[in-house]
Structure formats: C-alpha cells, structure tokens
Design an enzyme around this catalytic site. Structure first.
Site, PDB file in Angstrom:
ATOM      1  N   ASN A  81      37.056  37.396  46.226  1.00 44.07           N
ATOM      2  CA  ASN A  81      38.118  38.020  46.917  1.00 44.07           C
ATOM      3  C   ASN A  81      39.453  37.251  46.960  1.00 44.07           C
ATOM      4  O   ASN A  81      39.525  35.900  46.814  1.00 44.07           O
ATOM      5  CB  ASN A  81      37.495  38.449  48.067  1.00 44.07           C
ATOM      6  CG  ASN A  81      37.016  37.460  49.055  1.00 44.07           C
ATOM      7  OD1 ASN A  81      36.208  37.081  49.011  1.00 44.07           O
ATOM      8  ND2 ASN A  81      38.118  37.098  49.853  1.00 44.07           N
ATOM      9  N   GLY A  86      35.199  29.955  50.491  1.00 44.29           N
ATOM     10  CA  GLY A  86      36.302  29.556  51.334  1.00 44.29           C
ATOM     11  C   GLY A  86      37.279  30.446  51.368  1.00 44.29           C
ATOM     12  O   GLY A  86      38.195  30.534  52.093  1.00 44.29           O
ATOM     13  N   CYS A  88      29.684  35.336  64.212  1.00 44.69           N
ATOM     14  CA  CYS A  88      28.336  34.480  64.514  1.00 44.69           C
ATOM     15  C   CYS A  88      27.331  35.195  65.323  1.00 44.69           C
ATOM     16  O   CYS A  88      26.273  35.042  65.083  1.00 44.69           O
ATOM     17  CB  CYS A  88      28.829  32.928  64.732  1.00 44.69           C
ATOM     18  SG  CYS A  88      29.629  32.009  63.671  1.00 44.69           S
ATOM     19  N   VAL A  92      25.232  36.271  55.852  1.00 40.02           N
ATOM     20  CA  VAL A  92      26.210  36.523  56.494  1.00 40.02           C
ATOM     21  C   VAL A  92      25.885  37.647  57.736  1.00 40.02           C
ATOM     22  O   VAL A  92      26.236  37.517  58.944  1.00 40.02           O
ATOM     23  CB  VAL A  92      27.600  37.158  55.800  1.00 40.02           C
ATOM     24  CG1 VAL A  92      27.286  38.152  54.859  1.00 40.02           C
ATOM     25  CG2 VAL A  92      28.653  37.412  56.799  1.00 40.02           C
ATOM     26  N   ASP A 122      37.863  42.409  50.207  1.00 44.79           N
ATOM     27  CA  ASP A 122      36.884  41.185  50.026  1.00 44.79           C
ATOM     28  C   ASP A 122      35.611  41.716  48.876  1.00 44.79           C
ATOM     29  O   ASP A 122      34.499  41.610  49.102  1.00 44.79           O
ATOM     30  CB  ASP A 122      36.183  41.067  51.446  1.00 44.79           C
ATOM     31  CG  ASP A 122      34.936  39.920  51.360  1.00 44.79           C
ATOM     32  OD1 ASP A 122      35.304  39.223  50.486  1.00 44.79           O
ATOM     33  OD2 ASP A 122      34.173  39.765  52.220  1.00 44.79           O
ATOM     34  N   GLU A 153      37.555  33.638  52.666  1.00 41.39           N
ATOM     35  CA  GLU A 153      37.991  34.152  53.968  1.00 41.39           C
ATOM     36  C   GLU A 153      38.882  33.287  54.660  1.00 41.39           C
ATOM     37  O   GLU A 153      39.572  33.788  55.662  1.00 41.39           O
ATOM     38  CB  GLU A 153      36.675  34.361  54.894  1.00 41.39           C
ATOM     39  CG  GLU A 153      35.957  35.635  54.500  1.00 41.39           C
ATOM     40  CD  GLU A 153      35.394  35.844  53.183  1.00 41.39           C
ATOM     41  OE1 GLU A 153      36.339  36.610  52.469  1.00 41.39           O
ATOM     42  OE2 GLU A 153      34.370  35.309  52.752  1.00 41.39           O
ATOM     43  N   GLU A 182      17.953  31.036  51.344  1.00 36.82           N
ATOM     44  CA  GLU A 182      18.555  31.702  50.226  1.00 36.82           C
ATOM     45  C   GLU A 182      17.979  31.265  48.902  1.00 36.82           C
ATOM     46  O   GLU A 182      18.480  32.065  47.789  1.00 36.82           O
ATOM     47  CB  GLU A 182      20.041  31.985  50.261  1.00 36.82           C
ATOM     48  CG  GLU A 182      20.489  32.629  51.369  1.00 36.82           C
ATOM     49  CD  GLU A 182      22.124  33.169  51.409  1.00 36.82           C
ATOM     50  OE1 GLU A 182      22.800  32.678  50.579  1.00 36.82           O
ATOM     51  OE2 GLU A 182      22.254  33.766  52.279  1.00 36.82           O
ATOM     52  N   TRP A 223      25.164  39.080  47.144  1.00 35.24           N
ATOM     53  CA  TRP A 223      24.542  38.032  46.152  1.00 35.24           C
ATOM     54  C   TRP A 223      23.169  38.140  45.922  1.00 35.24           C
ATOM     55  O   TRP A 223      22.493  37.445  44.881  1.00 35.24           O
ATOM     56  CB  TRP A 223      24.722  36.579  46.817  1.00 35.24           C
ATOM     57  CG  TRP A 223      24.159  36.475  48.150  1.00 35.24           C
ATOM     58  CD1 TRP A 223      24.700  36.819  49.405  1.00 35.24           C
ATOM     59  CD2 TRP A 223      22.672  36.117  48.263  1.00 35.24           C
ATOM     60  NE1 TRP A 223      23.618  36.316  50.336  1.00 35.24           N
ATOM     61  CE2 TRP A 223      22.414  36.054  49.667  1.00 35.24           C
ATOM     62  CE3 TRP A 223      21.776  35.570  47.477  1.00 35.24           C
ATOM     63  CZ2 TRP A 223      21.265  35.795  50.223  1.00 35.24           C
ATOM     64  CZ3 TRP A 223      20.401  35.220  48.019  1.00 35.24           C
ATOM     65  CH2 TRP A 223      20.161  35.311  49.421  1.00 35.24           C
TER      66      TRP A 223
HETATM   67  O1  LIG Z   1      34.974  34.453  49.773  1.00 35.50           O
HETATM   68  C1  LIG Z   1      34.199  33.291  49.846  1.00 35.50           C
HETATM   69  O2  LIG Z   1      34.636  32.294  49.348  1.00 35.50           O
HETATM   70  C2  LIG Z   1      33.015  33.571  50.247  1.00 35.50           C
HETATM   71  C3  LIG Z   1      31.786  32.627  50.478  1.00 35.50           C
HETATM   72  C4  LIG Z   1      30.381  32.811  50.599  1.00 35.50           C
HETATM   73  C5  LIG Z   1      29.631  32.083  50.432  1.00 35.50           C
HETATM   74  O3  LIG Z   1      29.699  30.836  49.874  1.00 35.50           O
HETATM   75  O4  LIG Z   1      28.466  32.156  50.999  1.00 35.50           O
HETATM   76  C6  LIG Z   1      30.261  34.416  50.937  1.00 35.50           C
HETATM   77  C7  LIG Z   1      31.248  35.379  50.856  1.00 35.50           C
HETATM   78  N1  LIG Z   1      32.684  34.958  50.660  1.00 35.50           N
HETATM   79  C8  LIG Z   1      31.180  36.566  51.074  1.00 35.50           C
HETATM   80  O5  LIG Z   1      32.278  37.581  51.160  1.00 35.50           O
HETATM   81  C9  LIG Z   1      30.051  37.135  51.550  1.00 35.50           C
HETATM   82  O6  LIG Z   1      29.769  38.342  51.748  1.00 35.50           O
HETATM   83  C10 LIG Z   1      28.876  36.362  51.443  1.00 35.50           C
HETATM   84  C11 LIG Z   1      27.545  36.536  51.980  1.00 35.50           C
HETATM   85  C12 LIG Z   1      26.987  35.174  51.833  1.00 35.50           C
HETATM   86  C13 LIG Z   1      25.524  35.071  52.238  1.00 35.50           C
HETATM   87  O7  LIG Z   1      25.331  33.920  51.760  1.00 35.50           O
HETATM   88  O8  LIG Z   1      24.867  35.929  52.961  1.00 35.50           O
HETATM   89  N2  LIG Z   1      27.857  34.195  51.470  1.00 35.50           N
HETATM   90  C14 LIG Z   1      29.147  34.898  51.114  1.00 35.50           C
HETATM   91 CA   LIG Z   2      34.377  36.590  50.624  1.00 34.68          CA
END
Ligand SMILES: O=C(O)c1cc(C(=O)O)c2c(n1)C(=O)C(=O)c1cc(C(=O)O)[nH]c1-2
Ligand SMILES: [Ca+2]
Length: 679
Positions: A266, A186, A609, A546, A311, A188, A73, A397
C-alpha cells in the site's frame, strides 16, 4: 550412510537443495523445500497416502514447543525429515521429523524495542533453503545465512538502507538462481519499499529494486522509476513519507520465462489525496511486477489498485499455473489481494485477463476490459465511510493453494469491519492525539472508526474456480483471521482456523472430513511431506498477526507449537491452558472530563496492540479492560520504561506526559464502566 538427523546427514540432504532439486521435487513432492512448495507456489502436494477416504484416521505423531508467546506464521520447510520452522521474533528451529526433537535453534536476538516499528506483530513467515544454508529475514531487517546442519551463522547482511526509517522484515526470503531475495515492510509508518538480492554463498549484494520512485530532484535509479514518477503528484512530496509499496510477502518465479513476480504493498500514507493531491495511479503501489531475476530489472507490471487509498496491498500469495481459457492455454498468475477481487493475469506479459469479486466489495463494481477498476463514489469519499473490504483485507497474507485436479484455488476470505475517514490535518510524523498509532510512528493520513462500522465481521474458507471466476464452495468460519491452506492429490484441503480447529475438507466438494480440536487459533498454513515412506502433515500453531494481537476467537492460549500428524498416529492432543482473561477492571479513580481526550490518546498510542478496553478480549497482547485493576491504577509504572519493555512494549518516556496517562486511565476505566452489564 550417516545416521538420519546427524550433522553429516543434514549437510548431505540440504547440500543438494538447489534450483534443479526444487524443480525435480515438484514431480512427486516428497519434500517441502521452498516456501510455496514449488517455484509456482501452488501448495499442491502430489502425495496421496493420506486421502479423502482415510483422513479420518489421521492422528497426532508429535508436537514441538517453539517457546514463543506471539504470532507464528511460518511455513515449515522439510527435506528428508529435517524441518526448518520459525517462531515469533524470527527465531529459527531445526526439528527432526522422525523424533519430533530439536536439532538446533537460532535466536537472532532482535532488540525488543524494535517491536514498535512493525504494524502487525513480531512475526516471521519462514526460511529459505539452498545448498546447505538456511536463510532467515529478521524482524529488525537483517538477512542471516545459517549452516543448515549446525544452525551457526555463516554470513549476515543489514538489508535496511536507512536506519532512521522503521523498516521490518516479516516475509520468507526466496532463493532464485543462487540469489536470496528479500523485501521489507513499514508502509503504515512511511518507508520506500524495495527488494534486494544477495549472493547465497557469500552474501554479496547483487541488485536492489525500488517499488516506488524516490525524490524527483535526484536522478532516478532506472527507467521504471522515471516512468512511475509521472503517476505521482510532487505536491504530495511522497518521497518524504517514503511512498510505500513495501514487498513484505509474495515472490514467485517462472524458470521457463526467467521472470520473477513480486506483489507490492500500500501507499505511505494510505490517504491518496495527501500522498498525491492531483491523483494519479502511483506506480508501482498495489501491483504485481515482473522482474528479471538476474539483474532486478523491471519487465512489466499490472496494477490491481490504482491510486491506493485503503491499505490495499497486493502482497498476497501468487500462484503460477496454466489454464485453458476460451480454448486457449494461457500461462497465468492467480491472485486474491486485499482489495476483494480475484485476478487472472497473463504472466508472460502482465496483460489483464479477468477480475471478479470473491467477497463483498463496496469500493468498485468491477474491472473494465483494460483491467481498470470501476470505482464507486464512496471509494474516495470525503466523509467517513465503511471500507469493505477494510484494511485487514478481504484476504490477507494467509496462504492460498491451487489444486490442478479440481481446478480450484483455496483461501480464507474475511471482513473485519473498519470505518475510514480522511485525516484532513495529517502531517508527516506529527504525533497527534486521535491519529491512529501516531505515537508509535504511523502515518496513514486516515482516521479509523470515527463512526462505528456497519459492515459485519465474518470469515470463511472459499474454493474459487479461476476459469469461471466463481466460488465453487465455501465453509463458514466463526471469525475472521483464519489460517492459510494446503491441497493434495488425495482430494483434500487442510486449513487451521481462528477458533482453534485444524480441519481437512474434500477438495472437490468442501465436505469436512476430519478435524483436530487444537484449541489455539491458527494463522499459518499447513505443509505435507514424506519421510521414510510415510506421509505427514504439519502445522505451526501460534495465534497472532495484526488481528491476533488484540482479538481472539478461542478461550485458550498456548506457546507456539508445531503439530505433526500421520495416519494411525495416536498421541493425545496436548491439553491447552485457558487464556487468562481477568475480570472487567473496576474502581480505578478517574475524572470523567478526561475521557474524550483519553480516547484520542489511546487511539494514537495503544489501540492497535491492546484493542478496545473491555470490548475486545485480548490476543497475544492483553486487553487493558481485563488486566488487574491495580495495573491500570498504576498505569504510569507500565507506560514509562515498564516491565513489559523487555517483551516489546514501547517506552513512552518523553512521548506521553503523566497527565496524558491520567487521561488514558480515564478512557480505559470509563469504557469498562460504560460496557459493564447493569445488574
Ligand atoms: O505496509 C506494510 O509494509 C505492511 C507490512 C506488514 C508486515 O510486514 O507484516 C503487514 C501489513 N503491511 C498489512 O497491511 C497487514 O495487513 C499485515 C498483516 C500482517 C500479519 O502478519 O498478520 N502483516 C501485515
Ligand atoms: Ca500495510
């Protein structure tokens, strides 16, 4: 002068990178010295050697192997032909742009068992550069300063204040006035978000700012926390879950105003009624917060999603620019967070200017003049409902760029269909079959897809006019989860797609002018820079994040790789291997009576996953409907301290029983049998 690419040359050119250098680079943007190019994070390059007239002659100069198998990324940083880019597991690579060869690499050796503490792939969005040092946040929560010339660690700090909590770091650090600033993720799982500033030279901690209040029976850290606590209901005991608000991506800086801006995440748990039963806005979740970068003191905030329940992070990239609105020049922030509205905010004082939907939205009809959303009854339904946008966000993001010539912001918009329902039985850290990923520590307080979602999946590139608050043009994509954007003075927008195309469009009209069929899905944003008088465009390729862990839009897969293009370059694109999707599994013995409980166990341990067996096609993690059938027959060998633990798969010893595994097998084979085309 020392030869280019020598440690002496690197030390000299990176040693010059300080606040003045970042600001003066913004005039011509020959280098790409900071995450969003400049402090305003416009990702608008003033280089125009490559332009709408000649982009068709763009060809491959070189590729560089990042040797990673998970999501990439990173925004590469480039200074006088020295590139710093990260791969999955927070590995840093220094590459010589003149040759495409490795200068050094640094592996922080993140313990693979840490993978289960992150919601969204073992990704990293890039490094920061300052006075001869490269700074990387590691997935397991350390901040490491490296010597830019050699890649040797200079100092390392543990940014995690409580190691009993699943904090991760995926975002790029930013350096503001000699301080390295890093947040974490973190929410979630259940954490309390915060940002920390460290002295770039010594690593000494300078300040820490929490995004949400702590336990109200203890003194609040500052006035902002005391104020915020009034917007939470103590009956929800949010401090036990942590409250969330993690700042895992976006930080910008306005040197004239001496303000830094952070996007917050969130709630932990997602479910508002569980977190704060009497309601309340729950500050400072899903907000843009302005801080004094010298002290970390709160200055103002604007909350985009009061009482977050979906979220709806506000961590998406912000862009600072000046717009003429109703005849008045305004210093603004442009923002397209997960919740589906495009925001224009006054960055001097946080006052709401406007918000309009940039995609389909069903939780609110709009914003009133005070900047509060007008919610629909559906938004906090007690029944299962299609959440649009869903937790993957109308925009995630993936970087946005803004071109002052066209006046347009460019970003990938999407819908990933998700149905949400309140988890009425949710209790903190109770691992219960059916609760999404509760077996790996998730605490959402929501159930996912108990009803099949009816909304449609899509992805598109959107050019948005923030003055008219209207879409100017769009390009439809094959799938959700596409790469971030770069725009240039050559009237161009560059972006990679989930289905493996790296393309250039005219910035004003959105006509596709050039495309490289790379074949592997892209999520990272491209960059451009000039070396020895020649303009290059680079993109770090590596499918993941994700959505990319368990879904795909191409039938190819490759190790992570940086692709670099220039006019007249003629290297052939590498031949990319096919993704090894096997046959749909068959013949695994199971008891059909186990399928229902197996489904619930799969949801609470496997689904985010591995995806849905046989239905999804696997991302950078295999789909269990298409692995060798004998692996499912012998599932226990994989679940209990199996061979993939060394790649980041959890060891479920003590968490699942042998019986549970039999039930999960029944779900996997049963689903494969149910979807198998009938002869
Ligand atoms: O709530 C969080 O702390 C948190 C952390 C992250 C992360 O650090 O990658 C993601 C998310 N949420 C999230 O909601 C999300 O959709 C997401 C997508 C990604 C990614 O890198 O594709 N990270 C994250
Ligand atoms: Ca999140």
């Amino acid at each position: 002068a020392p030869p280019k690419g020598s440690p002496e040359h690197i030390a000299a050119v990176t040693g010059n990178i300080d606040e003045r250098a970042v600001r003066s680079n913004a005039a011509r943007t020959a280098d790409w010295p900071a995450y969003g190019l400049d402090y305003a994070e416009t990702r608008h390059s003033k280089l125009a050697e490559i332009n709408a007239g000649n982009v068709g002659k763009l060809g491959l100069a070189w590729t560089y192997n990042l040797e990673s198998t998970r999501g990439v990324e990173a925004t590469p940083l480039v200074v006088d032909g020295i590139m710093y880019v990260t791969a999955s597991w927070s590995v840093v690579h220094a590459v010589d742009v003149r040759t495409g060869k490795r200068l050094w690499s640094y592996d922080p050796k993140v313990p693979r068992e840490y993978a289960q503490k992150g919601c969204c792939d073992v990704v990293n969005r890039g490094v920061a550069l300052y006075k001869g040092k490269v700074f990387v946040g590691t997935f397991d929560g350390r901040l490491v300063a490296l010597d830019a010339a050699t890649g040797k660690p200079v100092w390392e700090k543990d940014t995690v204040e409580d190691r009993t909590r699943p904090y991760t770091v995926t975002g790029a650090p930013r350096v503001i006035k000699g301080k390295v600033i890093i947040g974490n993720g973190g929410a979630e799982y259940g954490v309390r978000g915060y940002l920390t500033a460290y002295d770039a030279e010594t690593g000494e901690q300078k300040w820490r700012w929490y995004t949400v209040p702590g336990d109200p029976s203890k003194p609040f850290e500052n006035e902002a926390m005391a104020k915020a606590a009034k917007t939470w209901d103590p009956a929800g005991q949010w401090w036990v879950t942590g409250g969330g608000g993690t700042a895992w991506n976006s930080i910008t800086y306005d040197p004239e105003l001496n303000l830094m801006y952070v996007g917050t995440g969130n709630g932990s748990p997602w479910n508002h009624r569980k977190r704060s039963p009497a309601g309340g806005d729950n500050l400072y979740l899903a907000s843009i917060v302005a801080l004094n970068p010298d002290t970390g003191e709160y200055v103002w905030h604007y909350q985009e999603t009061p009482g977050d329940n979906w979220d709806y992070t506000s961590v998406q990239d912000m862009i600072l620019t000046d717009l003429t609105l109703d005849g008045r020049k305004r210093k603004v922030i442009l923002h397209a967070p997960k919740n589906g509205f495009f925001f224009v905010i006054d960055r001097t004082n946080g006052k709401f200017i406007s918000a309009k939907p940039f995609t389909e939205v069903n939780w609110a009809t709009g914003y009133d003049k005070h900047g509060r959303p007008i919610e629909t009854p559906l938004a906090r339904s007690r029944e299962a409902f299609d959440s649009v946008p869903g937790p993957f966000g109308g925009h995630n993001w993936h970087a946005m760029s803004f071109n002052p010539k066209t006046g347009l912001a460019y970003f990938p918009v999407q819908n990933v269909p998700i149905n949400l329902a309140e988890d009425k039985d949710w209790r903190f850290n109770e691992n219960k079959p059916g609760q999404p990923q509760s077996g790996t520590g998730w605490n959402t307080g929501m159930l996912v897809n108990t009803q099949p979602p009816k909304s449609k999946a899509f992805g598109r590139l959107v050019a948005w006019d923030p003055v008219k608050q209207k879409e100017a043009w769009r390009q439809e994509y094959a799938s959700p989860w596409n790469g971030g954007t770069l725009t240039t003075a050559g009237n161009l927008v560059f972006a990679g797609t989930a289905d493996g195309r790296f393309a250039a469009y005219s910035a004003d009209k959105g006509e596709k002018l050039w495309e490289a069929p790379i074949g592997v899905g892209m999520v990272a944003p491209p960059v451009t820079y000039e070396v020895d008088g020649r303009q290059y465009v680079s993109i770090a390729v590596g499918w993941g994040g994700v959505f990319g862990q368990f879904q795909r839009a191409t039938d190819k897969h490759d190790l992570g790789r940086v692709y670099t293009f220039a006019l007249g370059a003629e290297k052939p694109l590498p031949v990319v291997p096919a993704y090894p999707l096997g046959e749909l599994i068959s013949g695994v013995k199971y008891d059909p009576a186990h399928i229902a409980e197996g489904t619930r166990l799969y949801v609470s341990n496997c689904v985010f996953c591995h995806g849905v067996p046989g239905v999804d096609k696997g991302g950078n993690i295999p789909n269990l409907g298409y692995v060798p059938s004998r692996d499912i027959a012998n599932l226990a060998d994989f679940v209990f301290n199996g061979p993939f633990v060394k790649k980041g798969m959890p060891d479920f010893t003590g968490k699942l029983s042998a019986d549970d595994v039999e039930k999960i097998k029944a779900f996997i084979q049963g689903t494969a049998d149910a979807i198998r085309p009938k002869p």
